[in-house]
Design a protein around this motif. Structure first.
Motif, PDB file in Angstrom:
ATOM      1  N   GLY A 164       8.176  -4.143   8.626  1.00 46.38           N
ATOM      2  CA  GLY A 164       7.510  -3.153   7.788  1.00 46.38           C
ATOM      3  C   GLY A 164       7.927  -1.767   8.220  1.00 46.38           C
ATOM      4  O   GLY A 164       8.119  -1.519   9.416  1.00 46.38           O
ATOM      5  N   THR A 165       8.114  -0.871   7.250  1.00 44.80           N
ATOM      6  CA  THR A 165       8.493   0.502   7.589  1.00 44.80           C
ATOM      7  C   THR A 165       7.600   1.467   6.835  1.00 44.80           C
ATOM      8  O   THR A 165       7.244   1.231   5.675  1.00 44.80           O
ATOM      9  N   VAL A 166       7.276   2.542   7.526  1.00 47.80           N
ATOM     10  CA  VAL A 166       6.476   3.566   6.871  1.00 47.80           C
ATOM     11  C   VAL A 166       6.849   4.928   7.452  1.00 47.80           C
ATOM     12  O   VAL A 166       7.015   5.078   8.664  1.00 47.80           O
ATOM     13  N   ASN A 167       7.060   5.888   6.563  1.00 41.43           N
ATOM     14  CA  ASN A 167       7.139   7.287   6.989  1.00 41.43           C
ATOM     15  C   ASN A 167       5.703   7.765   7.072  1.00 41.43           C
ATOM     16  O   ASN A 167       4.986   7.752   6.053  1.00 41.43           O
TER      17      ASN A 167
ATOM     18  N   GLY B 212      12.328  12.818   8.429  1.00 43.01           N
ATOM     19  CA  GLY B 212      13.043  12.549   7.181  1.00 43.01           C
ATOM     20  C   GLY B 212      14.488  12.130   7.388  1.00 43.01           C
ATOM     21  O   GLY B 212      15.016  11.277   6.664  1.00 43.01           O
TER      22      GLY B 212
ATOM     23  N   GLY C 280      -3.932   5.869   6.554  1.00 41.97           N
ATOM     24  CA  GLY C 280      -2.914   5.248   5.696  1.00 41.97           C
ATOM     25  C   GLY C 280      -2.003   4.319   6.480  1.00 41.97           C
ATOM     26  O   GLY C 280      -1.686   3.214   6.027  1.00 41.97           O
TER      27      GLY C 280
ATOM     28  N   GLN D 260       3.991   9.665   4.335  1.00 45.64           N
ATOM     29  CA  GLN D 260       3.848   9.085   2.998  1.00 45.64           C
ATOM     30  C   GLN D 260       2.748   8.035   2.946  1.00 45.64           C
ATOM     31  O   GLN D 260       2.490   7.466   1.879  1.00 45.64           O
ATOM     32  N   ALA D 261       2.115   7.766   4.061  1.00 43.75           N
ATOM     33  CA  ALA D 261       1.098   6.718   4.086  1.00 43.75           C
ATOM     34  C   ALA D 261      -0.244   7.269   3.607  1.00 43.75           C
ATOM     35  O   ALA D 261      -0.604   8.410   3.888  1.00 43.75           O
TER      36      ALA D 261
ATOM     37  N   ARG E 178      15.192   2.325   6.885  1.00 45.82           N
ATOM     38  CA  ARG E 178      15.061   1.364   5.788  1.00 45.82           C
ATOM     39  C   ARG E 178      16.269   0.433   5.700  1.00 45.82           C
ATOM     40  O   ARG E 178      16.135  -0.744   5.387  1.00 45.82           O
TER      41      ARG E 178
ATOM     42  N   VAL F 279       0.889  -1.171   0.000  1.00 45.65           N
ATOM     43  CA  VAL F 279       0.000   0.000   0.000  1.00 45.65           C
ATOM     44  C   VAL F 279       0.921   1.213   0.000  1.00 45.65           C
ATOM     45  O   VAL F 279       2.102   1.093   0.356  1.00 45.65           O
ATOM     46  N   PRO F 280       0.409   2.383  -0.360  1.00 42.10           N
ATOM     47  CA  PRO F 280       1.310   3.543  -0.482  1.00 42.10           C
ATOM     48  C   PRO F 280       2.120   3.800   0.788  1.00 42.10           C
ATOM     49  O   PRO F 280       1.548   3.858   1.887  1.00 42.10           O
ATOM     50  N   GLY F 281       3.430   3.906   0.623  1.00 43.32           N
ATOM     51  CA  GLY F 281       4.288   4.253   1.744  1.00 43.32           C
ATOM     52  C   GLY F 281       4.797   3.076   2.552  1.00 43.32           C
ATOM     53  O   GLY F 281       5.655   3.259   3.414  1.00 43.32           O
ATOM     54  N   LEU F 282       4.301   1.897   2.310  1.00 46.19           N
ATOM     55  CA  LEU F 282       4.729   0.727   3.089  1.00 46.19           C
ATOM     56  C   LEU F 282       5.822  -0.056   2.372  1.00 46.19           C
ATOM     57  O   LEU F 282       5.662  -0.436   1.214  1.00 46.19           O
ATOM     58  N   ASN F 283       6.917  -0.280   3.067  1.00 49.19           N
ATOM     59  CA  ASN F 283       7.970  -1.166   2.575  1.00 49.19           C
ATOM     60  C   ASN F 283       8.036  -2.362   3.509  1.00 49.19           C
ATOM     61  O   ASN F 283       8.000  -2.203   4.719  1.00 49.19           O
ATOM     62  N   VAL F 284       8.180  -3.541   2.936  1.00 49.27           N
ATOM     63  CA  VAL F 284       8.232  -4.756   3.736  1.00 49.27           C
ATOM     64  C   VAL F 284       9.491  -5.556   3.399  1.00 49.27           C
ATOM     65  O   VAL F 284       9.774  -5.810   2.227  1.00 49.27           O
TER      66      VAL F 284
ATOM     67  N   ARG G   2      -2.286  -4.405   6.221  1.00 50.19           N
ATOM     68  CA  ARG G   2      -1.743  -5.139   5.065  1.00 50.19           C
ATOM     69  C   ARG G   2      -0.470  -5.881   5.471  1.00 50.19           C
ATOM     70  O   ARG G   2      -0.257  -7.029   5.069  1.00 50.19           O
ATOM     71  N   PHE G   3       0.379  -5.231   6.285  1.00 50.43           N
ATOM     72  CA  PHE G   3       1.612  -5.885   6.749  1.00 50.43           C
ATOM     73  C   PHE G   3       1.265  -7.145   7.542  1.00 50.43           C
ATOM     74  O   PHE G   3       1.864  -8.205   7.350  1.00 50.43           O
TER      75      PHE G   3
ATOM     76  N   GLU H 149      -3.941   1.240   7.431  1.00 47.08           N
ATOM     77  CA  GLU H 149      -4.064   0.345   6.272  1.00 47.08           C
ATOM     78  C   GLU H 149      -2.747  -0.396   6.043  1.00 47.08           C
ATOM     79  O   GLU H 149      -2.740  -1.594   5.742  1.00 47.08           O
ATOM     80  N   ALA H 150      -1.635   0.325   6.196  1.00 42.79           N
ATOM     81  CA  ALA H 150      -0.318  -0.304   6.014  1.00 42.79           C
ATOM     82  C   ALA H 150      -0.101  -1.394   7.061  1.00 42.79           C
ATOM     83  O   ALA H 150       0.401  -2.483   6.758  1.00 42.79           O
TER      84      ALA H 150
ATOM     85  N   ASP I 121      15.004   8.417   7.689  1.00 41.23           N
ATOM     86  CA  ASP I 121      14.444   7.554   6.644  1.00 41.23           C
ATOM     87  C   ASP I 121      15.423   6.497   6.152  1.00 41.23           C
ATOM     88  O   ASP I 121      15.121   5.297   6.166  1.00 41.23           O
TER      89      ASP I 121
END
Lengths: 260, 260, 260, 260, 260, 260
Positions: free
Chosen positions: F142-145, F120, F242, F148-149, F127, E203-208, F249-250, F245-246, F123
């Motif tokens: 899982g990582t999210v800024n 920032g 966001g 950006q979500a 990652r 989903v936007p912004g998520l890195n796994v 989903r994760f 949701e991330a 970041d």
């Protein structure tokens, strides 16, 4: 400096307010830990108590010591508690954190730092950083383990190990400040294991560390069932008074002598 | 194990003798420092005293504690003495040295280590390594600052700071063991500067480190002119007895509990 | 500088004597190792020989080279000897130790350093530190492996590998200086295993390291039963003369050119 | 393994080809440097020559030694050349690079590594890594400085310092392989400064490093004007033959003994 | 500066040419990787493409941007490809390499650096170093992942993942520049495994990131059988144009503002 | 697991509750920063917003995602803000902190980690750690800024730079959650300096870092006077949705695939 709050919190200040305050203020940094505290206390016990005492001590000195309270560093060195759960920094990591914080805050203008430690596992690192950093930077660093500050008139029940770990003493303190976090029904009424070699000097001057001792001792030093919020409140007040006195004395000792 | 010498010295043993001794013996490691000790004491004061006490304690226990004495680590953390001269390891280097020695000697077969420290600047590092290494290896580590071991009946003259640094106490001890190394004519009869903030707790539980304090204090804590070899001999005996008692107790405590 | 002893030992000097001597003197640092030396030699063989040669060389030059002898660093890099026993520093730790010692002694006033190495496993680290530190500090550093200094007229018996490890050569040297430390009855009269790839260049310029070679070779390079104290004494004198010549030449070469 | 090229280059192989080759092949890694080479030679002289010799040696052995040639590591430790220009890795960084490459290629399946070094400043690090890594992993590592491999029949002109730095020898070699990279009009016909202490043993066994020596010597060891491409070609062939012989011998010595 | 070549290559220049060029030129450093690229592409795919694009971009700007092209750093962080083969630097090692190169080249005189990265696994490290180094040194650092530069008009076939790893895109590019290195007969026409979580934002912004995902996905992101050299050539030209534009813009932005 | 609170907070749980929850829960760790945020916002802006969003997202998922919320890590990498004030960790320190936390919590039983970053400057490190740790441990990260979500429908005023630094966006958000911390009277209505090169891609794919840019830009990216608490509330809700949701989903993606 016009502050929006009765005590100055680093996190709440703007850059200009910090710039105004830094040169003459003492930066107070509480340091905690997130680690197993027996079957009845929350993991953040040390962080909670370090922050509580440091905040109260800054408040108590607010008329006499210009202090800026930094956000509590919630994680410490708890490698020895991993047998039962912790979020732990290795000693070298914790040393890097403390060194970086002092270094960057010195660049920001602070010259005096007062570290309030809430966890025995951080003790050597906190003191080592305080000794090292003054060979690198023109700063003064005061350090205090909150449980060693001041003196106490509170009677200690038989079998209690003060301060100990997750026993009568810490349980009483958490009962005093955040009773809803204590699972009193789980508080041990008997020792959970053998007395840990880590917890006392078998003969004067001797410290012993041995693999597996924390697990063998059950992770607590003494029973907690007799913990008492009233005693906790009084002991917390005593320690707060001790830390406030230490902060005041630190301010007086370093105000004049401080060099650039 | 058939040893060629009354006390077993790691450096004097062959590999097979070490292999025979390692599993059941305590490895004793003295740790010193090479740093300024005022105008009258030699730089290796701490190394000399740590080695002297550790050796005598091993001898005193030779019938009861199977011990192997390692060569003294002559250099320690003396960054704070660089204002006037030292051969110093940074704390991280000293920690690496101690960690590597324990690690390699554990590979060699030793499971129990007893560190006899001779220098205040090493204290935090020695204790930190002892706490850390047992989370990594199945070993037991006892640590003792020789000046804190046992108790003392020797009267302390007015103005003396025990143990202090390069004052009445250390000077008396060196006079007892290596009098020719003391420049008695240079021993200060008055304090060389202001009392160093590093040398005491201004209020209970407070430690203060400040840039330049060692220089401001003249690098000694108290006058040394009244130092006395007889008192030195008695105090050394007291400390040796304390370290021997600590070694014995360490041996008893870890003999059974030691795990692999 | 008025010294109390025929040769100036860093550990025996006071801070003022060091301050007087540092700028114009060469700081001499012996470096050893504590590691298996076959079934007949003591673990501290390399430390003993490095210290013996360095001390004798400083004495031999005492009229011509202003030198200050530092305490021997007893521990070196012996990771490859852990198959049979050692107290070992990893290379990065040894490099940190040597770098810290030069750095702190330079702060103390020394500008010229002469490292006398007693152990093959330290060779690369010693040389690397000497190259690196001069890109950081305005110092000169001379390095010498004592077994490579000078030349030798002593005949070498068949099968001896000079200098080798724990074979004819080292055994002869220890017999010369501390015969009571040699278990002559255990000295091998035959090779203990295959020739180690680590011990020679199979073709010119090729060095080979392979896992397990030290164990396969039995940990010694050549038989030691024919070792001879007389030959040992003569070879030690030759090496001492070589190190003394190196020290003298180092002093001459760096006296004038030395910059600040 | 079916290779698409006469010599197997790691970079040109697919993962399956690498998987087929790794267990029985020798991984050959050339290591260079990018640093000042006087007024007439290009900065990548060492990288060029290491790669040239390593490639030619692998080719020369292609029928007998199963080798895989890795991309040349173009950057080395040139901190001492920063007075006049370099792209340099500090020694610890270079050691980390070499250790990581061996470690990851061992995970990939290789067990034998052959390092062809082209730069004196890398020598200690290359050898140190080869010694260390075999205490960590079940691998064999051969190392050779290409200029020390084999023997040479080529006459050396008066005043030439072989191999030296940016003098007759290296200039002849670059003239042989990439003449267009040599600014022959700038090749010094006289020494550019005093003889550098770094470039020779003043007495047997003595190495001297001193701040500023590279600048004082002008950054070259001997005049280059007499350099000759014919001599360069012959000397390069000699060194290539030496490296090929070393590679062959390494293969033979480690093929059987190699352990897992 | 008189260069012997149409584009200035750091490795080909002499020290004096570098000295002339450094202050006003942009140092361009390509960075690659050596790692598995499926059953059909060579391990050095990323190094090849980063070097190709960087070289072409420097050429394209040769009239307008004074640039000096450094030798490609052939090895990057490929720890995640070790399941199937790589020569990999750990992130901290790669960061040390890049930091050391910028630091030493800044000492050499360069003030502006432009890093052209060819591998996703290097992305965070490259950017982190660029952010950090400007807090330490008065330099400007531009960074670009070559596959993200510029824009593309080339149609992307169904199922292709651009840029992906070892799929349609990279295969087309290698076919364009070094077709003989592609084992087209092995190029997968179907996905080799499940879609890797590492390769997209669920989903936007998520890195796994998840252990084992690279193996589960077969090590490629999308089929490569449809790869086309013509498309590869066009896409390479588009990316080269993008990098050239970025280099030009970087030069313009930093020329004036650059401080010392 | 019986929790005492609607959302499970790591710090509030006991060791047994953690032991029950760890294997199947997602550990959520917010990460902030303490650094200058212009003349009007508090230093802990990033910590406040990361914690606020992470907490709200965990609450929003409480019925579907078993999550345990760790104490916010209040300090991040803010070296670039030291021109005007910060409490900053160097990147290597922050990486060590995050690595240690994941490592120790994995020992404690957690296998899945979800990092919510608020700054920032963190970041790349966040990652990088997420990529590295999965090559070491069998975990999913899982990582999210948080900025950006999700997606946003909120109109952005002219001149606003979203998310920017201490401009319209962040100011609106802080106004929404802690309005008393905003010194609205100091909120800039005009840019405080030139547009910072750090804040945008001058051409696609190009990032530029240059010494002094943060100071030249005045430390903010865009005017904040038009900031609006209503917009702030809506944007915060969008980002929270966001992140929720991330997180969901994760959880779904890693629940089944998670390996041990």
């Amino acid at each position: 400096m016009t502050l929006h709050h009765p005590i100055a919190r680093l996190g709440d200040l703007t850059r200009d307010e910090v710039a105004d305050a830094a040169a003459h203020s003492v930066l107070v940094l509480p340091i905690g830990a997130v680690e197993q505290h027996g079957p009845h206390l929350p993991l953040r016990t040390d962080t909670l108590l370090a922050e509580t005492v440091a905040t109260a001590a800054v408040e108590a000195c607010s008329g006499t010591v210009p202090a800026v309270l930094a956000p509590v560093m919630p994680y410490g060195n708890s490698e020895h508690h991993l047998f039962a759960g912790a979020a732990s920094l290795r000693p070298a990591t914790l040393a890097a954190v403390l060194g970086d914080l002092v270094r960057s805050l010195h660049t920001t203008g602070f010259q005096r730092f007062f570290l309030v430690n809430g966890h025995g596992g951080n003790d050597e690192t906190v003191r080592l950083v305080s000794k090292s950093i003054v060979t690198e930077l023109p700063v003064a660093v005061g350090t205090v383990n909150y449980w060693q500050a001041g003196s106490s008139a509170e009677p200690v029940p038989d079998g209690a190990d003060v301060p100990g770990h997750a026993g009568w003493w810490e349980t009483s303190l958490v009962l005093a400040v955040r009773p809803e976090l204590v699972r009193t029904e789980n508080a041990p009424s008997e020792p959970l294991g053998a007395r840990g070699l880590y917890s006392y000097e078998p003969v004067p001057g001797l410290n012993v560390q041995m693999r597996g001792e924390w697990a063998r001792s059950g992770g607590t030093t003494d029973p907690a069932a007799a913990a008492d919020p009233g005693a906790g409140r009084r002991m917390l007040n005593e320690r707060t008074a001790g830390v406030a006195e230490a902060l005041t004395r630190f301010h007086e000792l370093t105000r004049e002598q401080q060099t650039r």
